[in-house]
Write a protein that holds these residues in place. Structure first.
Motif, short mmCIF file in Angstrom:
data_model
loop_
_atom_site.label_atom_id
_atom_site.label_comp_id
_atom_site.label_asym_id
_atom_site.label_seq_id
_atom_site.Cartn_x
_atom_site.Cartn_y
_atom_site.Cartn_z
N ALA A 203 0.81 -1.22 0.00
CA ALA A 203 0.00 0.00 0.00
C ALA A 203 0.84 1.27 0.00
O ALA A 203 0.42 2.28 -0.57
N GLU A 204 2.03 1.23 0.60
CA GLU A 204 2.74 2.47 0.84
C GLU A 204 4.16 2.54 0.27
O GLU A 204 4.64 3.63 -0.02
N ALA A 315 -5.27 -5.96 6.18
CA ALA A 315 -5.51 -5.00 5.11
C ALA A 315 -6.35 -3.83 5.61
O ALA A 315 -6.12 -2.68 5.24
N PHE A 316 -7.33 -4.12 6.48
CA PHE A 316 -8.13 -3.02 7.06
C PHE A 316 -7.28 -2.12 7.94
O PHE A 316 -7.34 -0.89 7.83
N TRP A 354 -8.69 -2.50 -2.35
CA TRP A 354 -7.52 -2.14 -3.18
C TRP A 354 -6.23 -2.73 -2.61
O TRP A 354 -5.39 -3.25 -3.35
N ILE A 355 -6.06 -2.65 -1.30
CA ILE A 355 -4.84 -3.18 -0.67
C ILE A 355 -4.73 -4.68 -0.89
O ILE A 355 -3.65 -5.20 -1.23
N LEU A 356 -5.82 -5.39 -0.71
CA LEU A 356 -5.79 -6.84 -0.94
C LEU A 356 -5.45 -7.14 -2.40
O LEU A 356 -4.72 -8.11 -2.70
N GLY A 357 -5.96 -6.34 -3.30
CA GLY A 357 -5.64 -6.52 -4.71
C GLY A 357 -4.16 -6.29 -4.99
O GLY A 357 -3.55 -7.02 -5.79
N ALA A 373 -9.93 -13.66 1.60
CA ALA A 373 -9.82 -12.38 2.32
C ALA A 373 -10.86 -11.37 1.88
O ALA A 373 -11.39 -10.62 2.71
N VAL A 374 -11.17 -11.34 0.59
CA VAL A 374 -12.12 -10.33 0.09
C VAL A 374 -13.57 -10.77 0.19
O VAL A 374 -14.47 -10.01 -0.18
#
Length: 912
Positions: A203-204, A315-316, A354-357, A373-374
């Motif tokens: 993510a970052e 992810a959350f 989006w992060i899981l993707g 997860a999703v």
């Protein structure tokens, strides 16, 4: 002649003496002067001519060279010479003066350049430029080396030692201390699941394992942004963010801090291994709800240890690092009204997905792990409030915190505040807060009994706010029963419509801007207006009148449907002054007045008084003038305070100053702006005094014996909210009451009817809200000096009758049902059963007079509402409230959702 008598050759240079001797000798330049002697007379006799000064030298040069010019020529181009001056100096090898000046002694730094003339003297040579660049780079390298050696690698254990934030009442006594109970526990990288590490990397900072710890492009962006006057940006690599998190002692957004952060990041990237950096980052990051570090976040949001988190939960939690205020599904409306639970849940779900993707794309999750997860969003647990923030304390702290975050110019956020170390001095008066709380609780205990009347007395909410008109300081609020159980601050925006308490803004617009002449405008010519006088201007108060545009044509919605405005209780009034209409809270006169003035002018008057634009509905519809908008109690108190201050508007505020580490970093600056003339304001106050003091006034329950009181009641359609807003010269207070289960799990929360609540047939602004207002104000003003309102000033000679005919006979109307229909009316507008007699004559000031007006009376006067009665007198609440130009038909509701009832098409507005 003896050799020892001969004068030895002179060295080059020599200044003035050399120039003199050169003039005496024969010229040796390129051009010899004609007739010039090749030797001086003294030389012929073997003796030296004595020095006779400049004049003699000049004369000698003229004799030898045939005048000034020839002497100049003779001395101007000698061997090794550089040209002579205007006086002929500067012979062979001589420096001369002026432009003929020679090189002289060489300097260490040749600037200005000695051998150049004019502008060239000021252009540095390439050697000089290169030397300066090398010196500058050398200095930077030296300074960088020293800075690198001086800074230390952050210690995450020291970063965990957060401090208290201390909040103070206005008298300096402590309100609360928060943040000191450090919700953080350092855990090793072995106890942090790989899914959490990979989530933040994806993510970052995808290059975390290969970069050197800094992002030059990100640093350049920060510098450019700061140069433009903006704030510096945070570190873009995980290493830089770890450093930023650990720099608790310096949270300023300055260039010096950014430079310091850069050198620390470089050192961290060099001296720490990547797992250690990741450990430090996840242990020092803020996840919201006061949780610092991944272990505290896991316990706060899911009640598990960090090592037990699954990929979906990780992810959350990674999404929260973007800003918990806007990604926590619990919401944070006390900080920003946009951070609602619904909006936050949508944002969090989108980023979580989006992060899981990205984790799947980066190879951190298999297809099977990603699908699992999703499958379902990992909704976190509900937040738990700190016990010391129970009662009103939590509401006060949240309000002060939000004000500071939204009004400081140093970029201090909720995350910074959570790290502690701040002293926040508020405007809250401890005694007034206690008295307002007691006034509400006394009424609740006396009248509200959920066990006895479970169908009507459950989910009853009260809210209130009190503002000092002279400063704008919020001195007291009532946010609800308990901040640890009821999370919505009822003093802030709740969605409860304000009803007839909005009418003073309509009257203020009419007295300030005037009503429009129907014979002027874009077609007829320049628009003309005439000021309205509350005692001279008369409007038709008949029930169920068609609402007209200012030019006399019937108002219609986008479907072509007309609108009939109802009065509360279907009461009808003959020609009525605006003062009388305010006293009785008749709706039709104010709806038509708003149309005559223009909804845009009414809206602007409300904004000028102090309401926020986002609390006013956007649609320019007739019922706008009778309170279908939903400002907060704080803003309503502040807006009425503008009239109490005789037209001077001051923004309500709750923080006087904030200190950090002994330095004042924020201080409220007192400011005011005149929005209404003293004539307009004093007349508004005088009219609102009659609402309270008149025996038939809807606000008579708010009287304070011996004191001047001005105020207005308000009740909305479906009996879903009730208000009383009033003021004395020293204090303005707003009280609201409504029913809504805002702690319900379902997302479709709605306002509930209050028919039968508290054992009363109907709740009005003149009942419980005015009772609370009276009890609080009586105690809050106890012992203070009695002050009087100013006498109303003349509005001017232009103040005229507004446009009302003699009222026709009121339309017979059926007895209203106590419970509004929940089924939309099939008929868009009502047709009165009888036609009233037309007026016998027209008033000379009535621009749209029609002596043959039909069943609805004067075509320029109308407006109806299904308002309510306050103890027999009409309160005129909002019953035709449209939230937007797309609703269904009906009379509207209090909370802005679509509803049902009688009336006109989409203007019917909400019921639920």
């Amino acid at each position: 002649m003896s050799e020892h008598r001969r004068k030895p050759p002179q060295p080059e240079g020599g200044g003035r003496a050399a120039a003199r001797r050169a003039a005496q000798q024969s010229p040796t330049g390129r051009r010899a002067a004609r007739g010039a002697s090749t030797s001086s007379p003294s030389a012929a006799h073997g003796e030296e001519r004595p020095y006779e000064g400049r004049a003699a030298a000049r004369r000698a040069a003229q004799r030898a060279g045939g005048g000034r010019r020839r002497a100049s020529e003779a001395g101007g181009a000698g061997i090794g010479g550089h040209g002579g001056g205007r006086r002929g100096t500067g012979g062979p090898g001589g420096p001369g003066r002026g432009r003929g000046e020679g090189p002289g002694r060489k300097r260490l730094i040749d600037y200005p350049r000695h051998d150049k003339y004019g502008w060239r003297r000021w252009v540095p040579s390439w050697k000089l430029v290169a030397g300066l660049c090398l010196a500058f780079l050398g200095s930077l390298m030296t300074a960088g080396t020293i800075a690198y050696a001086v800074v230390e690698v952050p210690d995450q254990n020291k970063a965990a030692a957060a401090q208290n934030n201390v909040y103070y009442y206005a008298d300096g006594s402590q309100l609360a201390a928060t943040g000191g109970e450090v919700n953080r526990q350092i855990v090793s990288i072995d106890n942090i699941p790989s899914h959490m590490q990979n989530a933040v990397i994806s993510a970052e900072n995808k290059t975390f394992h290969t970069d050197k710890g800094i992002d030059p492009a990100g640093i350049a962006r920060a510098v450019v942004n700061m140069a433009k006057g903006g704030q510096t940006q945070g570190g873009s690599t995980i290493t830089q963010q770890f450093v930023k998190n650990a720099m608790l002692g310096d949270q300023s957004q300055t260039l010096s801090r950014k430079v310091k952060e850069l050198f620390i990041s470089m050192k961290v990237g060099t001296e720490l291994q990547k797992p250690k950096i990741m450990e430090g980052y996840l242990n020092t990051s803020y996840y919201g709800r006061g949780a610092y570090g991944i272990q505290a976040a896991a316990r706060t949001y899911y009640g598990v240890n960090a090592k037990e988190l699954n990929a979906s939960q990780c992810a959350f939690l990674a999404s929260l690092l973007k800003g918990a205020t806007y990604y926590d599904p619990a919401g944070a409306t006390e900080i920003d009204s946009r951070a609602t639970p619904k909006a936050n849940t949508e944002r969090a779900t989108k980023r979580w997905t989006w992060i899981l993707g990205e984790m799947r794309k980066d190879g951190h999750l298999t297809a099977e792990e990603h699908a699992k997860a999703v499958a379902k969003f990992p909704m976190p647990d509900k937040p738990k409030k700190n016990a010391q923030l129970s009662g009103q304390t939590g509401y006060l702290v949240d309000l002060a915190k939000a004000y500071f975050i939204n009004n400081n110019d140093q970029g201090i956020t909720a995350e910074h505040l959570a790290k502690g170390g701040y002293e926040i001095h508020t405007t809250f008066d401890r005694k007034k807060v206690e008295k307002l709380t007691k006034a509400v609780e006394d009424v609740r205990k006396k009248h509200i009994d959920a066990k006895k009347r479970p169908e009507t007395d459950t989910h009853v909410q009260f809210g209130g706010a009190s503002v000092n008109p002279r400063t704008g300081a919020i001195v007291a609020i009532y946010g609800g029963e308990d901040a640890t159980k009821h999370f919505t601050n009822n003093a802030d925006k709740t969605g409860a419509q304000v009803g007839s308490t909005f009418k003073p803004f309509v009257l203020a617009a009419a007295m300030r801007d005037g009503v429009r002449d129907p014979n002027s405008g874009p077609v007829q010519g320049p628009e003309e207006r005439r000021i309205v006088d509350p005692d001279k201007s008369r409007y038709n108060g008949v029930n169920k009148l068609k609402i007209k545009k200012y030019n006399g044509s019937v108002w219609q919605n986008e479907k072509g449907e007309e609108w009939l405005q109802r009065n509360d209780g279907d009461e009808s009034y003959k020609d009525i002054t605006l003062r009388e209409a305010m006293i009785h809270s008749a709706n039709s006169p104010f709806v038509q007045l708003g149309m005559d003035v223009g909804i845009d002018k009414v809206r602007q008057a409300a904004l000028d008084a102090g309401l926020r634009e986002d609390s006013l509905i956007e649609a320019d519809v007739p019922s706008f003038s009778i309170g279908i908008s939903d400002p907060s109690a704080i803003r309503m108190a502040g807006a009425y305070a503008t009239f109490a201050a005789n037209g001077e508007q001051r923004e309500p505020y709750s923080v006087t100053k904030v200190e950090h580490r002994g330095q004042v970093i924020f201080k409220h600056e007192d400011s005011s702006e005149r929005k209404f003339s003293s004539a307009v304001s004093s007349n508004i106050t005088d009219v609102l005094r009659d609402v309270v003091e008149d025996p038939e006034g809807t606000g008579r329950n708010a009287r304070l014996p011996g004191r001047d009181v001005a105020g207005k009641t308000g009740t909305t359609d479906g009996n879903k909210s009730a208000w009383f807003v009033g003021y004395t010269p020293q204090l303005a207070t707003a009280i609201d009451m409504y029913r809504m289960d805002d702690n319900a799990e379902n997302k479709n929360r709605k306002f509930l009817e209050m028919f039968g609540t508290g054992g009363q047939q109907k709740i009005h602004g003149s009942s419980f809200p005015s009772e609370i207002w009276h009890d609080y104000m009586e105690q809050a003003l106890k012992g203070t000096e009695v002050e009087r309102f100013p006498e109303p000033e003349p509005l001017g000679a232009e103040a005229v009758y507004g446009g009302g005919l003699s009222s026709p006979e009121p339309t017979p109307s059926p007895t209203p049902s106590e419970t509004p229909s929940e089924t939309p009316s099939e008929t868009p507008s009502e047709t009165p059963s009888e036609s009233p007699k037309p007026s016998e004559s027209c008033n000379r000031f009535d621009w749209t007079c029609d002596p043959t007006a039909g069943q609805d009376g004067d075509p320029t006067n109308g407006g109806a509402d299904t308002g309510t009665t306050d103890g027999g007198a009409t309160d005129g609440g909002v019953t035709t409230s449209p939230p937007a130009p797309t609703g269904g038909s009906g009379n509207g509701g209090a909370n802005g959702s679509q509803g049902t009832g009688n009336g006109g098409g989409w203007l019917g507005g909400p019921e639920g």
